[in-house]
Scaffold this motif. Structure first.
Motif, PDB file in Angstrom:
ATOM      1  N   MET A   1       0.831  -1.190   0.000  1.00 45.56           N
ATOM      2  CA  MET A   1       0.000   0.000   0.000  1.00 45.56           C
ATOM      3  C   MET A   1       0.871   1.248   0.000  1.00 45.56           C
ATOM      4  SD  MET A   1      -3.117  -0.649   2.627  1.00 45.56           S
ATOM      5  CE  MET A   1      -3.911  -2.224   2.688  1.00 45.56           C
ATOM      6  N   LYS A   2       0.414   2.272  -0.674  1.00 46.61           N
ATOM      7  CA  LYS A   2       1.167   3.528  -0.738  1.00 46.61           C
ATOM      8  C   LYS A   2       0.964   4.310   0.552  1.00 46.61           C
ATOM      9  CE  LYS A   2       0.443   3.901  -5.731  1.00 46.61           C
ATOM     10  NZ  LYS A   2      -0.689   2.955  -5.899  1.00 46.61           N
ATOM     11  N   SER A   3       1.945   5.173   0.874  1.00 46.94           N
ATOM     12  CA  SER A   3       1.888   5.950   2.119  1.00 46.94           C
ATOM     13  C   SER A   3       0.667   6.864   2.156  1.00 46.94           C
ATOM     14  CB  SER A   3       3.161   6.769   2.287  1.00 46.94           C
ATOM     15  OG  SER A   3       3.365   7.612   1.176  1.00 46.94           O
ATOM     16  N   LEU A   4       0.260   7.367   0.974  1.00 46.67           N
ATOM     17  CA  LEU A   4      -0.917   8.243   0.905  1.00 46.67           C
ATOM     18  C   LEU A   4      -2.182   7.481   1.315  1.00 46.67           C
ATOM     19  CD1 LEU A   4      -1.597  11.177   0.019  1.00 46.67           C
ATOM     20  CD2 LEU A   4      -2.244  10.258  -2.205  1.00 46.67           C
ATOM     21  N   GLU A   5      -2.299   6.244   0.821  1.00 48.89           N
ATOM     22  CA  GLU A   5      -3.450   5.410   1.172  1.00 48.89           C
ATOM     23  C   GLU A   5      -3.468   5.110   2.670  1.00 48.89           C
ATOM     24  OE1 GLU A   5      -2.723   2.091  -1.319  1.00 48.89           O
ATOM     25  OE2 GLU A   5      -3.699   2.953  -3.077  1.00 48.89           O
ATOM     26  N   LEU A   6      -2.283   4.830   3.222  1.00 48.76           N
ATOM     27  CA  LEU A   6      -2.187   4.534   4.645  1.00 48.76           C
ATOM     28  C   LEU A   6      -2.541   5.757   5.477  1.00 48.76           C
ATOM     29  CD1 LEU A   6       1.025   2.315   4.699  1.00 48.76           C
ATOM     30  CD2 LEU A   6      -1.321   1.569   5.082  1.00 48.76           C
ATOM     31  N   TYR A 288      -2.721 -12.224  -0.737  1.00 47.41           N
ATOM     32  CA  TYR A 288      -2.038 -10.940  -0.553  1.00 47.41           C
ATOM     33  C   TYR A 288      -0.881 -11.058   0.444  1.00 47.41           C
ATOM     34  CZ  TYR A 288      -5.277  -8.058  -3.258  1.00 47.41           C
ATOM     35  OH  TYR A 288      -5.995  -7.480  -4.278  1.00 47.41           O
ATOM     36  N   ASP A 289      -0.645 -12.288   0.951  1.00 44.71           N
ATOM     37  CA  ASP A 289       0.410 -12.513   1.944  1.00 44.71           C
ATOM     38  C   ASP A 289       0.247 -11.527   3.102  1.00 44.71           C
ATOM     39  OD1 ASP A 289       2.594 -13.652   3.110  1.00 44.71           O
ATOM     40  OD2 ASP A 289       4.083 -12.850   1.708  1.00 44.71           O
ATOM     41  N   MET A 290      -0.976 -11.462   3.619  1.00 43.64           N
ATOM     42  CA  MET A 290      -1.340 -10.391   4.547  1.00 43.64           C
ATOM     43  C   MET A 290      -2.088 -10.898   5.771  1.00 43.64           C
ATOM     44  SD  MET A 290      -3.721  -7.041   3.701  1.00 43.64           S
ATOM     45  CE  MET A 290      -2.381  -6.105   2.945  1.00 43.64           C
ATOM     46  N   VAL A 291      -1.781 -10.269   6.924  1.00 41.09           N
ATOM     47  CA  VAL A 291      -2.528 -10.462   8.157  1.00 41.09           C
ATOM     48  C   VAL A 291      -2.974  -9.092   8.651  1.00 41.09           C
ATOM     49  CG1 VAL A 291      -2.505 -11.350  10.526  1.00 41.09           C
ATOM     50  CG2 VAL A 291      -1.155 -12.492   8.775  1.00 41.09           C
ATOM     51  N   VAL A 292      -4.220  -8.983   9.048  1.00 44.60           N
ATOM     52  CA  VAL A 292      -4.762  -7.737   9.601  1.00 44.60           C
ATOM     53  C   VAL A 292      -5.340  -8.037  10.977  1.00 44.60           C
ATOM     54  CG1 VAL A 292      -6.476  -5.896   9.319  1.00 44.60           C
ATOM     55  CG2 VAL A 292      -5.333  -6.845   7.298  1.00 44.60           C
ATOM     56  N   VAL A 293      -5.002  -7.189  11.957  1.00 42.18           N
ATOM     57  CA  VAL A 293      -5.561  -7.307  13.306  1.00 42.18           C
ATOM     58  C   VAL A 293      -6.257  -5.993  13.646  1.00 42.18           C
ATOM     59  CG1 VAL A 293      -4.963  -7.362  15.768  1.00 42.18           C
ATOM     60  CG2 VAL A 293      -3.969  -9.046  14.207  1.00 42.18           C
ATOM     61  N   PHE A 309     -11.710  -4.140   7.997  1.00 39.84           N
ATOM     62  CA  PHE A 309     -11.052  -4.818   6.876  1.00 39.84           C
ATOM     63  C   PHE A 309     -11.902  -4.707   5.618  1.00 39.84           C
ATOM     64  CE2 PHE A 309     -10.540  -8.634   4.225  1.00 39.84           C
ATOM     65  CZ  PHE A 309      -9.221  -8.431   3.827  1.00 39.84           C
ATOM     66  N   ARG A 310     -13.157  -5.067   5.738  1.00 46.03           N
ATOM     67  CA  ARG A 310     -14.043  -5.107   4.568  1.00 46.03           C
ATOM     68  C   ARG A 310     -14.343  -3.705   4.030  1.00 46.03           C
ATOM     69  NH1 ARG A 310     -16.068 -10.081   2.103  1.00 46.03           N
ATOM     70  NH2 ARG A 310     -17.007  -9.169   0.282  1.00 46.03           N
ATOM     71  N   GLN A 311     -14.604  -2.763   4.921  1.00 48.72           N
ATOM     72  CA  GLN A 311     -15.067  -1.444   4.491  1.00 48.72           C
ATOM     73  C   GLN A 311     -13.945  -0.474   4.121  1.00 48.72           C
ATOM     74  OE1 GLN A 311     -18.511  -1.692   7.779  1.00 48.72           O
ATOM     75  NE2 GLN A 311     -18.372   0.325   6.851  1.00 48.72           N
ATOM     76  N   TYR A 312     -12.778  -0.651   4.726  1.00 48.88           N
ATOM     77  CA  TYR A 312     -11.713   0.333   4.506  1.00 48.88           C
ATOM     78  C   TYR A 312     -10.443  -0.236   3.888  1.00 48.88           C
ATOM     79  CZ  TYR A 312     -14.669   3.367   7.298  1.00 48.88           C
ATOM     80  OH  TYR A 312     -15.735   4.095   7.757  1.00 48.88           O
ATOM     81  N   ILE A 313     -10.082  -1.472   4.267  1.00 46.80           N
ATOM     82  CA  ILE A 313      -8.809  -2.022   3.780  1.00 46.80           C
ATOM     83  C   ILE A 313      -8.976  -2.692   2.417  1.00 46.80           C
ATOM     84  CG2 ILE A 313      -6.931  -3.653   4.273  1.00 46.80           C
ATOM     85  CD1 ILE A 313      -7.398  -3.033   7.273  1.00 46.80           C
ATOM     86  N   VAL A 314     -10.074  -3.438   2.225  1.00 49.37           N
ATOM     87  CA  VAL A 314     -10.298  -4.085   0.922  1.00 49.37           C
ATOM     88  C   VAL A 314     -10.295  -3.073  -0.232  1.00 49.37           C
ATOM     89  CG1 VAL A 314     -11.979  -5.329  -0.496  1.00 49.37           C
ATOM     90  CG2 VAL A 314     -11.394  -6.196   1.773  1.00 49.37           C
ATOM     91  N   PRO A 315     -10.983  -1.916  -0.136  1.00 46.32           N
ATOM     92  CA  PRO A 315     -10.913  -0.937  -1.233  1.00 46.32           C
ATOM     93  C   PRO A 315      -9.496  -0.484  -1.543  1.00 46.32           C
ATOM     94  CG  PRO A 315     -12.735  -0.395   0.238  1.00 46.32           C
ATOM     95  CD  PRO A 315     -11.964  -1.503   0.895  1.00 46.32           C
ATOM     96  N   LEU A 316      -8.648  -0.378  -0.508  1.00 37.81           N
ATOM     97  CA  LEU A 316      -7.251   0.002  -0.734  1.00 37.81           C
ATOM     98  C   LEU A 316      -6.506  -1.116  -1.458  1.00 37.81           C
ATOM     99  CD1 LEU A 316      -6.311   1.747   2.649  1.00 37.81           C
ATOM    100  CD2 LEU A 316      -7.133   2.809   0.530  1.00 37.81           C
ATOM    101  N   LEU A 317      -6.792  -2.350  -1.094  1.00 39.36           N
ATOM    102  CA  LEU A 317      -6.166  -3.495  -1.778  1.00 39.36           C
ATOM    103  C   LEU A 317      -6.553  -3.530  -3.240  1.00 39.36           C
ATOM    104  CD1 LEU A 317      -6.577  -6.383   0.854  1.00 39.36           C
ATOM    105  CD2 LEU A 317      -4.533  -5.039   0.350  1.00 39.36           C
ATOM    106  N   LEU A 318      -7.821  -3.237  -3.513  1.00 47.64           N
ATOM    107  CA  LEU A 318      -8.295  -3.250  -4.907  1.00 47.64           C
ATOM    108  C   LEU A 318      -7.648  -2.124  -5.707  1.00 47.64           C
ATOM    109  CD1 LEU A 318     -12.067  -4.127  -4.364  1.00 47.64           C
ATOM    110  CD2 LEU A 318     -10.159  -5.645  -4.886  1.00 47.64           C
ATOM    111  N   GLN A 319      -7.434  -0.976  -5.067  1.00 45.44           N
ATOM    112  CA  GLN A 319      -6.704   0.121  -5.732  1.00 45.44           C
ATOM    113  C   GLN A 319      -5.272  -0.308  -6.050  1.00 45.44           C
ATOM    114  OE1 GLN A 319      -6.740   3.929  -3.699  1.00 45.44           O
ATOM    115  NE2 GLN A 319      -8.888   3.641  -3.107  1.00 45.44           N
ATOM    116  N   GLN A 320      -4.670  -0.968  -5.074  1.00 46.02           N
ATOM    117  CA  GLN A 320      -3.290  -1.432  -5.224  1.00 46.02           C
ATOM    118  C   GLN A 320      -3.182  -2.432  -6.370  1.00 46.02           C
ATOM    119  OE1 GLN A 320      -1.206  -2.846  -1.541  1.00 46.02           O
ATOM    120  NE2 GLN A 320      -0.929  -4.752  -2.656  1.00 46.02           N
ATOM    121  N   ALA A 321      -4.200  -3.335  -6.451  1.00 43.94           N
ATOM    122  CA  ALA A 321      -4.192  -4.359  -7.499  1.00 43.94           C
ATOM    123  C   ALA A 321      -4.327  -3.736  -8.887  1.00 43.94           C
ATOM    124  CB  ALA A 321      -5.315  -5.346  -7.270  1.00 43.94           C
TER     125      ALA A 321
END
Length: 321
Positions: A1-6, A288-293, A309-321
């Motif tokens: 993920m890019k720093s801007l997204e984070l 995604y070789d990823m763990v989220v807590v 995860f579903r509402q905020y992180i998944v959209p970022l993953l899809l942008q990244q993809a």
């Protein structure tokens, strides 16, 4: 993920008053957010994420032939079922408990309020086993901390230790989990469905163990085949979760649209997760070789917990993809 997204994600976490959010990808910590600095060292109740830790312990015990194979009837551990007026209870197996498909007439919260009722009795196991069956064992998933308590009792009986002692030897010490707190039932059996308190970083270690398919520092704590089997979707889950259920793990997916070819079907990305009341999550996303807590504690303000995860992180993953 890019720093801007984070940065945008951190803003959302701050707005939601999220207690903690950790994201590890490809073995690197890409986000470590705490609302308060003290959260890093505080033990916090992970609620029903405890169920997935219990799943790991039962898996280890089955791998080591301490607990018999998952198709073993629980009659072996609860001989009182031989006297029960319903002979179908003798068909309930360890796997039925793991997949919440034992068939007991149970409503965890609301309606019968089975879980609060159980927790007020002097013998939780007796309460669970005495419930009538509403379904044939193995046919329908009905969320039940009662099933989890039966599993914890089976594990304690089979290994000849408390559940926590077994966890320390087989799981916590290898993962470097040095402090925890775990509640017990009136019989002194550690609570299988809730009651474990951990630090966020130790929750992450547990998720990483599963991402690594049971491997840790050159040791195979859980057999790869057992991890794969236990985290696959067995049965559709009851509402409100739009998901499936494995061995005390939830399983789900999200769609990825490649955007390159309009005729191409969207690909489905599978993930599985431990879920605790009030917004506690350990999410494993193998592709995604990823763990989220995520841990949350602001859920009592008449506000529905947010699936970060579903509402905020998944959209970022899809942008990244």
């Amino acid at each position: 993920m890019k720093s801007l997204e984070l940065t945008s994600l951190i803003h959302e976490l701050h707005e939601l008053e999220t207690r903690s959010c950790l994201i590890e990808q490809q073995g690197k910590m890409i986000l470590e957010y705490y609302r308060e600095p003290a959260t890093t060292s505080e033990l916090y109740k992970i609620n029903s994420c405890t169920k997935s830790v219990l799943s790991a312990l039962v898996s280890i015990a089955i791998d080591q032939q301490i607990v018999p194979q998952s198709d073993t009837p629980i009659l072996e551990f609860f001989p009182r079922l031989a006297e029960d007026s319903d002979p179908q209870k003798r068909e309930i197996t360890i796997e039925h408990l793991l997949t919440m498909s034992a068939g007991f007439n149970w409503t965890e919260f609301g309606g019968q309020n089975s879980f609060p009722t159980m927790s007020k009795t002097s013998d939780w196991v007796q309460f669970v086993l005495s419930q009538p069956l509403s379904d044939l064992p193995g046919t329908r998933m009905e969320y039940s901390s009662g099933c989890s308590q039966l599993l914890a009792t089976i594990l304690r009986h089979a290994c000849g230790q408390t559940v926590a002692e077994f966890a320390e030897q087989q799981l916590f010490q290898p993962l470097g989990i040095e402090s925890y707190y775990w509640e017990t039932d009136p019989q002194g059996t550690h609570t299988g469905g809730f009651g474990l308190h951990l630090k966020p970083m130790d929750m992450l270690k547990f998720g990483r163990l599963y991402l690594n398919e049971g491997g840790w520092d050159g040791r195979q704590l859980i057999q790869k085949e057992t991890v794969r089997y236990s985290t696959r979707p067995f049965l559709p889950a009851v509402k409100p979760q739009k998901a499936f259920y494995g061995w005390h793990w939830w399983t789900s997916s999200f769609l990825e649209d490649t955007g390159l070819d309009k005729t191409a079907k969207s690909t489905e990305t599978q993930y599985y997760y431990a879920l605790g009341f009030g917004g506690q999550y350990i999410v494993v996303v193998p592709s995604y070789d990823m763990v989220v807590v995520v841990t949350a504690d602001k859920f009592k303000k008449k506000r529905t917990p947010v699936d970060i995860f579903r509402q905020y992180i998944v959209p970022l993953l899809l942008q990244q993809a």
